[in-house]
Design an enzyme around this catalytic site. Structure first.
Site, short mmCIF file in Angstrom:
data_model
loop_
_atom_site.label_atom_id
_atom_site.label_comp_id
_atom_site.label_asym_id
_atom_site.label_seq_id
_atom_site.Cartn_x
_atom_site.Cartn_y
_atom_site.Cartn_z
N PRO A 1 0.83 -1.21 0.01
CA PRO A 1 0.02 0.06 0.12
C PRO A 1 0.91 1.30 0.18
O PRO A 1 0.83 2.19 1.01
CB PRO A 1 -0.95 -0.32 1.23
CG PRO A 1 0.34 -1.00 2.03
CD PRO A 1 0.69 -1.83 1.23
N CYS A 2 1.37 1.63 -1.11
CA CYS A 2 2.15 2.83 -1.30
C CYS A 2 1.18 3.86 -1.21
O CYS A 2 1.66 5.13 -1.07
CB CYS A 2 3.13 2.88 -2.48
SG CYS A 2 2.52 2.58 -4.01
N HIS A 3 -0.11 3.95 -1.33
CA HIS A 3 -0.90 4.88 -1.46
C HIS A 3 -1.11 5.31 -0.07
O HIS A 3 -1.74 6.32 0.01
CB HIS A 3 -2.43 4.38 -2.18
CG HIS A 3 -2.81 3.24 -1.33
ND1 HIS A 3 -2.75 1.96 -1.77
CD2 HIS A 3 -4.09 3.37 -0.49
CE1 HIS A 3 -3.52 1.09 -1.07
NE2 HIS A 3 -4.10 2.01 -0.22
#
Lengths: 163, 217
Positions: free
Chosen positions: B186-188
């Site tokens: 989850p780089c978001h």
């Protein structure tokens, strides 16, 4: 430099050509489907070692030629004539080819015409390359392919008839 | 492509006028639906014989079409359409091997979990991952990101601090920009320290959509 392109490209781009070739050689049906599958499985195995500048379509058509011979040998005991259109169900699980009349016309061609048409017109091989596969001179292959396509046009789409 | 225009010293020039209609005629000898069945058989046999370097499929999602790719080890790549699927596949072929085939079955698990995630019914992914494409410090960032829980966020600075390298803010940013497994890793959930959205490899609209989904659930 060896092949770095995703194999899927070869399937998408040349799958239809190979299917037409093996159907013209073996008749539409399970044998042609088998030859198509064996061709692409063999191609998938060999793919990483293929030189990058290979003419992929011509290479696949040559592999298909060998696989069609294998399939013919494998089914020889069942004595299925290769120049008749089999009416067995297709292993694709779909109705038999959508163009039964056209296939009947292809199947009715003399063998040399049908093979020349398969490898030159459908497979895109040069007459010299086709002659290497099926024997005879390039000139004889050229004549047979031309006679074959002319007969197909005449039988399937007579002059004046809507195509 | 039909090779009706093959140049050949022995080709029959009188056939030229018929070439277009012949092409139409001959194209009818194989239809797309027939090929779809054969393609499925090829997928099954290639998988059985262990011939695939990479299997892939695409799925639709609220953030557009996604490309999912897996090796025998696990999910190796999730790509947004703006990354250009053809370019992504070519990169995968070059890095992981060219036996790349559209073979959806290997991606069934990933597709189901993504569907559940977008439906708000899944808050963490439980999939075998292939981390081959994550190296060095970027790899450390990618390995850390799943610790940022669903619905929460951290700044690039906080991520850098967690990794024991508080000055590596820009490196964390570039690691996020090159995450091979967006959404699943989850780089978001990484934002700017001033609360700004920061960039996103799927586009800022996709980042907003994902964060909105997680806050709403």
């Amino acid at each position: 430099m060896n092949m770095m392109q995703p194999f899927e490209h070869a399937v998408t781009e040349h799958g239809p050509t190979v299917l037409r070739v093996v159907r013209a050689v073996l008749g539409p049906g399970p044998d042609a489907d088998d030859a198509w599958s064996e061709t692409f499985l063999a191609a998938l195995r060999a793919w990483p070692d293929l030189p990058e500048d290979t003419n992929v379509q011509a290479w696949l058509v040559r592999v298909a030629h060998r696989k069609a011979i294998d399939v013919t040998r494998g089914t020889a005991r069942r004595a299925v004539p290769t120049d008749l259109v089999p009416d067995r169900p297709s292993t694709t699980g779909l109705p038999e080819s959508a163009e039964p009349d056209l296939w009947a016309a292809v199947g009715a061609l003399p063998e040399r015409q049908r093979l020349s048409l398969a490898y030159h017109y459908l497979g895109g091989l040069r007459h010299t390359e086709t002659a290497e596969l099926i024997g005879g001179t390039p000139e004889a292959v050229r004549r047979a392919a031309a006679d074959g396509i002319r007969a197909l046009r005449r039988t399937y789409a007579p002059e004046g008839a809507p195509r | 492509m039909m090779m009706m225009t093959t140049t050949d010293p022995t080709s029959d020039t009188q056939e030229t006028g018929h070439q277009h209609s012949d092409s139409d005629l001959l194209h009818r000898l194989a239809t797309p639906t027939e090929l779809a069945g054969l393609h499925r058989l090829l997928e099954i046999r290639a998988e059985q014989e262990g011939l695939l370097d990479v299997a892939y499929r695409t799925v639709d999602s609220p953030v557009g079409a996604l490309l999912l790719a897996a090796t025998g080890t696990g999910l190796v790549r999730v790509a947004y359409e703006r990354e250009d699927f053809d370019a992504v596949l070519e990169t995968l072929a070059a890095r992981l091997g060219p036996r790349v085939l559209r073979a959806p079955r290997r991606l069934d698990g990933a597709a189901v979990q993504l569907e559940e995630y977008f439906a708000g019914a899944r808050t963490r992914f439980d999939l075998p991952l292939d981390r081959t494409l994550s190296n060095g410090f970027r790899g450390q960032v990618h390995a850390y990101l799943p610790q940022i829980g669903y619905g929460s966020t951290q700044s690039y600075r906080e991520v850098a601090a967690h990794l024991g390298n508080p000055r590596a803010v820009r490196a964390v940013g570039s690691a996020c920009a090159t995450n091979p497994l967006p959404i699943v890793v989850p780089c978001h959930r990484v934002l700017r320290s001033d609360g700004g959205l920061g960039g996103y490899l799927g586009g800022t609209q996709a980042k907003t959509t994902l964060l909105g989904l997680e806050h709403a659930a």
